[in-house]
Design a protein around this motif. Sequence first.
Motif, PDB file in Angstrom:
ATOM      1  N   SER A 123      22.640  -8.239   5.520  1.00 21.24           N
ATOM      2  CA  SER A 123      24.004  -7.699   5.492  1.00 21.24           C
ATOM      3  C   SER A 123      24.776  -8.086   4.236  1.00 21.24           C
ATOM      4  N   VAL A 124      24.335  -9.111   3.530  1.00 14.94           N
ATOM      5  CA  VAL A 124      25.102  -9.537   2.348  1.00 14.94           C
ATOM      6  C   VAL A 124      24.348  -9.435   1.024  1.00 14.94           C
ATOM      7  N   PHE A 125      23.017  -9.374   1.071  1.00 11.91           N
ATOM      8  CA  PHE A 125      22.265  -9.262  -0.181  1.00 11.91           C
ATOM      9  C   PHE A 125      21.683  -7.848  -0.294  1.00 11.91           C
TER      10      PHE A 125
ATOM     11  N   LEU B 173      16.493 -18.314   5.808  1.00  7.29           N
ATOM     12  CA  LEU B 173      17.627 -18.860   5.052  1.00  7.29           C
ATOM     13  C   LEU B 173      17.155 -19.751   3.911  1.00  7.29           C
TER      14      LEU B 173
ATOM     15  N   LEU C 286      20.340  -5.590  15.242  1.00  6.40           N
ATOM     16  CA  LEU C 286      21.224  -4.484  14.874  1.00  6.40           C
ATOM     17  C   LEU C 286      22.694  -4.863  15.004  1.00  6.40           C
ATOM     18  N   GLY C 287      22.974  -6.147  15.207  1.00  3.88           N
ATOM     19  CA  GLY C 287      24.343  -6.634  15.076  1.00  3.88           C
ATOM     20  C   GLY C 287      24.766  -6.588  13.624  1.00  3.88           C
ATOM     21  N   LEU C 288      24.202  -7.452  12.807  1.00  2.89           N
ATOM     22  CA  LEU C 288      24.614  -7.496  11.401  1.00  2.89           C
ATOM     23  C   LEU C 288      23.740  -6.638  10.484  1.00  2.89           C
ATOM     24  N   CYS C 289      22.485  -6.420  10.849  1.00  2.66           N
ATOM     25  CA  CYS C 289      21.576  -5.714   9.931  1.00  2.66           C
ATOM     26  C   CYS C 289      21.872  -4.214   9.908  1.00  2.66           C
ATOM     27  N   PRO C 290      22.127  -3.662   8.730  1.00  2.38           N
ATOM     28  CA  PRO C 290      22.286  -2.203   8.649  1.00  2.38           C
ATOM     29  C   PRO C 290      20.964  -1.518   9.029  1.00  2.38           C
TER      30      PRO C 290
ATOM     31  N   TYR D 247      14.554 -16.427  14.118  1.00  5.83           N
ATOM     32  CA  TYR D 247      15.595 -16.465  13.082  1.00  5.83           C
ATOM     33  C   TYR D 247      16.043 -15.053  12.696  1.00  5.83           C
ATOM     34  N   HIS D 248      15.935 -14.112  13.645  1.00  5.75           N
ATOM     35  CA  HIS D 248      16.248 -12.732  13.306  1.00  5.75           C
ATOM     36  C   HIS D 248      17.750 -12.526  13.092  1.00  5.75           C
ATOM     37  N   ARG D 249      18.593 -13.325  13.771  1.00  6.54           N
ATOM     38  CA  ARG D 249      20.025 -13.204  13.509  1.00  6.54           C
ATOM     39  C   ARG D 249      20.324 -13.665  12.087  1.00  6.54           C
ATOM     40  N   GLU D 250      19.673 -14.713  11.665  1.00  6.39           N
ATOM     41  CA  GLU D 250      19.843 -15.202  10.302  1.00  6.39           C
ATOM     42  C   GLU D 250      19.319 -14.160   9.301  1.00  6.39           C
TER      43      GLU D 250
ATOM     44  N   TYR E 198      21.712 -11.370   8.957  1.00  9.86           N
ATOM     45  CA  TYR E 198      22.824 -11.767   8.090  1.00  9.86           C
ATOM     46  C   TYR E 198      22.443 -11.600   6.617  1.00  9.86           C
TER      47      TYR E 198
END
Lengths: 361, 361, 361
Positions: free
Chosen positions: C263-265, C230, C291-295, C254-257, C260
């Motif tokens: 997923s947005v950039f 981040l 693989l929650g938020l990451c495509p 920090y893999h969830r971060e 994220y």
Amino acid sequence: MRRWPYQLSAEELRAAFTEALDPQLAQHHVVHTAGYQDAIRRIANQLQCEATEAAVLARRNAADAAGYARQLLASTATGVMLVDAGFAIPGTFTLAEQGQATGITQREIIRLETLAEGLIKEADDPREWFSAVRDALRAGIGRGAVGVKTICAYRATLKLQPVDTDALGVAFSAIRLRAERGELPRLSGSAICHALLFEAAQACRELDVPLQVHCGFGDPDEDLAEASPLGLRMLFIDPAYRGLRVALLHCYPYHREAAYLCSVFPDVYMDLSLTIPFAGLEGDRAMRETLGLCPTSKLLYASDASRYPEVFFVAAAAHREALAGALGELVDHGVLDNAAAAGAGRQVLAENARRIYNLKD
Amino acid sequence: MRRWPYQLSAEELRAAFTEALDPQLAQHHVVHTAGYQDAIRRIANQLQCEATEAAVLARRNAADAAGYARQLLASTATGVMLVDAGFAIPGTFTLAEQGQATGITQREIIRLETLAEGLIKEADDPREWFSAVRDALRAGIGRGAVGVKTICAYRATLKLQPVDTDALGVAFSAIRLRAERGELPRLSGSAICHALLFEAAQACRELDVPLQVHCGFGDPDEDLAEASPLGLRMLFIDPAYRGLRVALLHCYPYHREAAYLCSVFPDVYMDLSLTIPFAGLEGDRAMRETLGLCPTSKLLYASDASRYPEVFFVAAAAHREALAGALGELVDHGVLDNAAAAGAGRQVLAENARRIYNLKD
Amino acid sequence: MRRWPYQLSAEELRAAFTEALDPQLAQHHVVHTAGYQDAIRRIANQLQCEATEAAVLARRNAADAAGYARQLLASTATGVMLVDAGFAIPGTFTLAEQGQATGITQREIIRLETLAEGLIKEADDPREWFSAVRDALRAGIGRGAVGVKTICAYRATLKLQPVDTDALGVAFSAIRLRAERGELPRLSGSAICHALLFEAAQACRELDVPLQVHCGFGDPDEDLAEASPLGLRMLFIDPAYRGLRVALLHCYPYHREAAYLCSVFPDVYMDLSLTIPFAGLEGDRAMRETLGLCPTSKLLYASDASRYPEVFFVAAAAHREALAGALGELVDHGVLDNAAAAGAGRQVLAENARRIYNLKD
């Protein structure tokens, strides 16, 4: 919600399932997320069509718009919608229209920053401005709004700091100057956003309505590193805000931290909202992790949906499944019996919100 | 522990399963946590009564207090209790009484801040004070204490900073003045708390006893944002502390970070303690996540229980299950065989503590 | 990789499965980690020997070194190896030798800090130095390197700050002075490391190659508290870097971060690399959480292996299993069908890297 009827493109539907602002995400990557694949599957199942984006779009674009929307919304079994009306963009239903179009009771949540930006031009100094904000909040609640929402995380860090009066004065003057010139005033920076948040917190406490705080992930205008709900500590420990109900919105990936706050401060609540429809099975995990420390009397259902019936539908279905999964895990381990689990489900899906927002049945 | 016999109220039992200080949590929300529901179920099962709070309280309040307590404690199979005696409040057993009452060997852990606060009045400056603290630590260890615990996280950030001598002097004088006036001196702020922690770290190293550091969640006097064990880095890399054994207590939700520290620094250890009885199935998850990077030779069992036999009982039972679950998962995936898993269980439940605290069998 | 043939000791093998630098970890604790136990089991299974460290070492040390290495590497099905050559230590294959020895195509990743340290002596000021760095990067890419890697996290915080020209000048002079005296220049501190990173980011954008950034856990030279991805926000939002592809390496915890950010950039990618072979079943969890938020179009396979064929082998096998587990979970829940899951696997294991690094088949 977007005023129907309208035709929905693939890119529009994808954009509704991501926090990205850059269209490249909708063009190339959203289809490769678990959240979107899950959404397509759920909608297709509801529409009884093939589980592809093309089939879903064809079916929904051919349908009667009002009937289609009402069918999806009816399946969410929503009793009342709490709507952040400050997010409205052109082509959106007014709250009254939306109530009529959906057949669902609508209650307003006042977006703090939008309201406050509209009042800055008339004020000579921060004190006058805050007074006008408080009056407007009181009037809004009087007109039927049931809560106030701050998007401070999009304008400043959420690591709240005591007000620096000098910095506040400078920031106020700069923004007011822009407003006088006819430019759109936009609040940003900690000095002014935190001071406004503190004023709103006191007003909400006096007006006996919850203050919603956007925490955790959102669109990339926000710096996620600064958006942990732990930064809101001053709201929880300063006696000036005692009794203020705070609803932490979204929270992921800080949901464990949010759950902790709910477990030690009497008037802190939380939801997972967009985590559930956007994060695939990770939404289920977030729900289970949340129900570690967070009492079921403190967790709120929320969809974070705004424009399309599809998102309301997917959020509600996925949320129920995630909640059933998390409570079912507790039943499987003998922690809860079926009746207790069902009771917990009712708390999260309705009772907590009714109590906290003083909603009449 | 609270000196028995006594009657336990519902609010008292609930308060023992939350870190909240505000009574509203025990009144309204603790019953809606997975941790408390799990605790009631476990106790009821042990007492062979109905799995309700009322039944549990009726049964325990009707029982012979000593026999009841001994029965619950016996089921924990505790060989030695390491007791933070600085936490004692009126109506609590002394360590000697507790040994006799429970039949379990008791060893003292010295609470650093409590000890140091008691010595501030006699000292003219920080140097004298630190010297007195070191002497008192040496004396305490000589009398049989086996470790030192710091609750710095309740008094300052855990993001340790090099000592600022000027700020230390100012803080010392202010606190000493209060002590002279007969007020209760209370250490707080980074300048004095970090300096004290560094002194204690050197003393522990010389005395060959572990320094326990409260990290992660606790009661709301603490700012969780400041309580990550990663902030203790100076203790791990400064050669002045080489060989010092550091036990990170609690850790959640920073247990992944704590596990990382255990994996790269030779003398860092950790426990999950209250995470297990308070967080429902999330305690099981925290255990599994911890056993990602943390060697089983570095993880310690701890209950964080203090007042009631019920908490000792629930913590021990839940901890064994969480550990069995995490090790069982490794067996299921073929990572460990049964013998290795059993060995790892013995490490966590007894061997590591015996080695690190130099406990004789 | 270490130039074979050589005999491998137990401590050397253990040291390859930990980020610890202190030999005590390899001596006493690594054998008690799930990651190492899993590695031994996997290697033993491949070598068809007993699943003990001793048996594995005896078998591998008795084998023909080249044949043994080629057999392990062949099982990884690696098409191209992207090698950070700045990590080379004596006794290591050159890239050309490694290609010949392994039979696998090798492509260089330039280690930014190593390259830049070698150029500081010739430069009179930061501007000249940066110009030389850019020229050298251009030349390296021209010679066939396919990306640039920064280990800024080992030298400074990853919380990027705008360049402070004065501080940069001071830092530059100090390091250059050391270089002139014939000492090994070592970049450290935010002023110079961040400025260098920004220059490299612009160069990578112009050269159309990805910038790899070490984030998350690593050896203890790094402060994990400062290593969240981040902190790299400036790289993602400053128009100066628009189009720059950034690969976040390692990321845990920090893999969830990181997911994220992906997923947005639009141009942010990530891998989990050493998390998988080092963290036992926690690697599987990290994959599922990612693989929650990451495509799946944004996640990259990586081993982080450097010296021993065993680590390449274990990383590849464990990574495939973790990925299969995470995608299988999505199939089990009906989110993906088998074909979609297989496609996602191909993206992560090969296609994403080919596209992002412009690799020809």
